[in-house]
Design a protein around this motif. Structure first.
Motif, short mmCIF file in Angstrom:
data_model
loop_
_atom_site.label_atom_id
_atom_site.label_comp_id
_atom_site.label_asym_id
_atom_site.label_seq_id
_atom_site.Cartn_x
_atom_site.Cartn_y
_atom_site.Cartn_z
N ALA A 223 0.82 -1.21 0.00
CA ALA A 223 0.00 0.00 0.00
C ALA A 223 0.86 1.26 0.00
N ALA A 224 0.24 2.35 -0.38
CA ALA A 224 0.93 3.64 -0.42
C ALA A 224 1.11 4.18 1.00
N PRO A 225 2.11 5.04 1.19
CA PRO A 225 2.29 5.65 2.51
C PRO A 225 1.17 6.64 2.82
N GLU A 226 0.97 6.87 4.10
CA GLU A 226 -0.03 7.87 4.54
C GLU A 226 0.69 9.03 5.21
N PHE A 227 0.24 10.23 4.89
CA PHE A 227 0.80 11.41 5.56
C PHE A 227 -0.03 11.71 6.80
N ARG A 228 0.59 11.60 7.95
CA ARG A 228 -0.10 11.95 9.20
C ARG A 228 0.93 12.36 10.25
N ASP A 229 0.49 13.16 11.20
CA ASP A 229 1.38 13.66 12.26
C ASP A 229 2.65 14.29 11.68
N GLY A 230 2.49 14.95 10.54
CA GLY A 230 3.61 15.72 10.00
C GLY A 230 4.62 14.95 9.19
N ARG A 231 4.39 13.66 8.96
CA ARG A 231 5.32 12.94 8.09
C ARG A 231 4.65 11.73 7.44
N PHE A 232 5.32 11.19 6.44
CA PHE A 232 4.79 9.99 5.79
C PHE A 232 5.05 8.76 6.65
N HIS A 233 4.03 7.92 6.76
CA HIS A 233 4.18 6.62 7.41
C HIS A 233 3.96 5.54 6.36
N PHE A 234 4.89 4.60 6.28
CA PHE A 234 4.78 3.51 5.32
C PHE A 234 4.09 2.33 6.02
N PRO A 235 3.32 1.55 5.24
CA PRO A 235 2.60 0.44 5.86
C PRO A 235 3.53 -0.48 6.66
N VAL A 236 4.71 -0.76 6.13
CA VAL A 236 5.63 -1.66 6.83
C VAL A 236 6.09 -1.04 8.15
N GLU A 237 6.11 0.29 8.18
CA GLU A 237 6.55 1.00 9.37
C GLU A 237 5.52 0.85 10.50
N ASP A 238 4.25 0.91 10.13
CA ASP A 238 3.20 0.72 11.15
C ASP A 238 3.30 -0.69 11.75
N TYR A 239 3.57 -1.66 10.90
CA TYR A 239 3.75 -3.04 11.36
C TYR A 239 4.93 -3.14 12.33
N LEU A 240 6.04 -2.51 11.96
CA LEU A 240 7.23 -2.56 12.81
C LEU A 240 6.98 -1.86 14.14
N GLU A 241 6.33 -0.71 14.07
CA GLU A 241 6.11 0.06 15.30
C GLU A 241 5.24 -0.70 16.28
N GLN A 242 4.22 -1.38 15.77
CA GLN A 242 3.36 -2.17 16.65
C GLN A 242 4.17 -3.31 17.29
N ALA A 243 4.99 -3.97 16.47
CA ALA A 243 5.80 -5.07 17.00
C ALA A 243 6.77 -4.57 18.07
N GLY A 244 7.32 -3.40 17.85
CA GLY A 244 8.24 -2.82 18.83
C GLY A 244 7.54 -2.53 20.15
N ARG A 245 6.35 -1.92 20.06
CA ARG A 245 5.61 -1.61 21.29
C ARG A 245 5.27 -2.87 22.07
N ARG A 246 4.83 -3.91 21.35
CA ARG A 246 4.44 -5.15 22.04
C ARG A 246 5.64 -5.83 22.70
N PHE A 247 6.79 -5.72 22.07
CA PHE A 247 7.98 -6.37 22.63
C PHE A 247 8.36 -5.72 23.97
#
Lengths: 342, 342
Positions: A231-255
């Motif tokens: 999927a395409a990146p989304e612009f939010r909170d002042g920067r682009f977020h890539f779909p893979v980045e959201d996946y990584l961030e969630q995994a990081g938080r859970r760890f």
């Protein structure tokens, strides 16, 4: 160091495997035993409390099962536990590692804090092996039928076989070898540097989450990333977020919710210090490798097979899941595990 | 985003290629030209100062040459410069990209700071392409004989061909495709998060060095790491240091000397935002890929070749050097480049 399922995950992310209802005639010990060992990086023996699970048919042969550094003794869930064990799909009554036929023994990995009675600041795969050997002795198990190890667990299994060959009948090694690959060491060294940077500047948890994000990029196959994150990146909170980045961030938080910084640093380093001479391992071995595993390249398992003193077979399982294939390819692994344990 | 040689490296690490003595009949402009462009992520046109090098035989056709995000316009060194250019082994009088036959044009990559007259906080590969097209126009070049792009340079080359097809005769793309691979995006996203963590806690340079360390783990082939870093770790300063870690730390320190945080964040993001529709590119293309390149998998170049509107050939160069092969395999690349430019 696999991306195992979280001990207490949110409902949505729990694997679709119910916690098994353990039959009343299975014996279960989930306990702690004090044993003695002399750490590789210490100068004197110390007493260590080893937290273990020992579970299965009474008087059946014991199979040691150990996973990656983020795995625990909870290979499978016991009655009343909400979360599945980390290898729930392969270990249980009637499953590939069959609790009707075997007793499974697993420990929580030791950390330097567990060795605090001694003077070692570092824990080795040999220490884990020695703790398991001492526990086997203390429980009166005698010979172990098999040591099934995945990732860091395979490293500890090799150390066990090299140091206690007469206590073990066979090895089953998934995605783990006699030494860490230097590229994987590079990736883990950067992870540890991230965490140390976070410690230096008072943001250890955010840094641990980032280190986990980096680790996540090493677990799955390249093609799997390509398929999942188109999927395409989304612009939010002042920067682009890539779909893979959201996946990584969630995994990081859970760890971060289930792991701590010091444990991570110590076990990550322990992987990189692991160095066993295969020529000293006489135990018959089944090696299982995944061509898409970028963390433990198949070439390293080929070298291990070639160099082991004992007879060794290598099973190659094609999978898109890379290093995580041992957690994802249960249907393909089950017959291999059954055969390896026969 | 290759691990290019440092503009002013210590003597020991300088490639064994002397700065060429430019013949007096070669024309050389190393200058700045103001052009107009409308940034993709902006709403209005702005004037931009483009720093360029234009160098080669008088009246010869122009070849644009652009490298990774850490490359500069200094493709080759000019008389009196101590440091070699980033592609010194392939660009020069008598070399594969022959200054006796062509004039080479290269620019310093634009950053959002260069677009400050407008309202864009993000720079795109299309902006780089538009800046080059405007510069070509301003210099009175007419049609460009070829755009040779490596890594991010290949991305800008595709954007140029998609947007200015009538200004360009041929494309030569090394280790770069129509979009970033999601796994590579994951690795770069973590790099950017490291830098932002460093900014948040007042250690931006240490974080940039760490991000560069992570990037270094993505450039070379896995086998090359295995061959180079076989030595045992050393215990010093209270912890174990692995040989590969010393290599990474040195690379990180050197990068910080020549790059800054904002430039890194912007160009790294620009790679991940890159997304060109190959079906809109009519220019004949030569693609050059490296099977050991984990950052730009060969499969992505195969897909690009299949989808390009114009005729395209794919040259596959076996090399242990992964994404860095374009900087290391000069002898193998030279005949391919000569042929592609004919």
């Amino acid at each position: 160091m696999p991306s195992q399922s979280v001990p207490v995950p949110p409902v949505a992310s729990a694997p679709l495997v119910p916690a098994i209802s353990l039959r009343s005639d299975l014996t279960t010990q989930r306990s702690t035993r004090r044993v003695q060992l002399t750490p590789k990086y210490g100068s004197r023996a110390c007493a260590v409390d080893v937290r273990y699970l020992w579970c299965g048919a009474p008087d059946a042969p014991t199979v040691i099962v150990q996973g990656g550094i983020s795995a625990s003794r909870d290979v499978l869930a016991l009655d009343g536990e909400a979360a599945p064990g980390w290898w729930q799909t392969l270990v249980g009554a009637g499953q590939a590692i069959d609790l009707d036929r075997y007793r499974v023994l697993a420990i929580d990995w030791l950390t330097p804090a567990d060795l605090s009675e001694g003077d070692a600041a570092v824990v080795s795969s040999e220490d884990q092996a020695d703790a398991l050997a001492a526990l086997v002795d203390a429980l009166g198990i005698g010979r172990v039928h098999a040591f099934v190890g995945y990732s860091y667990g395979a490293m500890a299994a090799l150390a066990f076989a090299a140091r206690h060959p007469y206590a073990l009948d066979r090895l089953v090694l998934l995605a783990g070898a006699h030494r860490a690959h230097p590229l994987a060491t590079a990736q883990r060294a950067v992870q540890r540097s991230i965490v140390r940077l976070g410690q230096d500047c008072g943001q250890p948890e955010q840094a641990l989450a980032l280190a986990r994000q980096l680790a996540m990029t090493t677990y799955r196959g390249s093609d799997e990333f390509a398929r999942r994150f188109t999927a395409a990146p989304e612009f939010r909170d002042g920067r682009f977020h890539f779909p893979v980045e959201d996946y990584l961030e969630q995994a990081g938080r859970r760890f971060v919710e289930r792991f701590d910084v010091e444990r991570f640093l110590a076990l990550s380093e322990s992987i990189d210090l692991h160095d066993i001479t295969p020529e000293q391992v006489p135990t018959p071995a089944t090696l299982i490798g995944f061509p898409s595993d970028r963390l433990v390249p198949l070439a390293d398992l080929c070298e291990l097979q070639r160099r082991l003193l004992g007879p060794a077979t290598l099973e190659v399982v094609e999978s898109p899941y890379g290093h995580d294939a041992a957690l994802k390819e249960s249907d393909r692994l089950a017959p291999l595990l059954r055969e390896a344990l026969m």
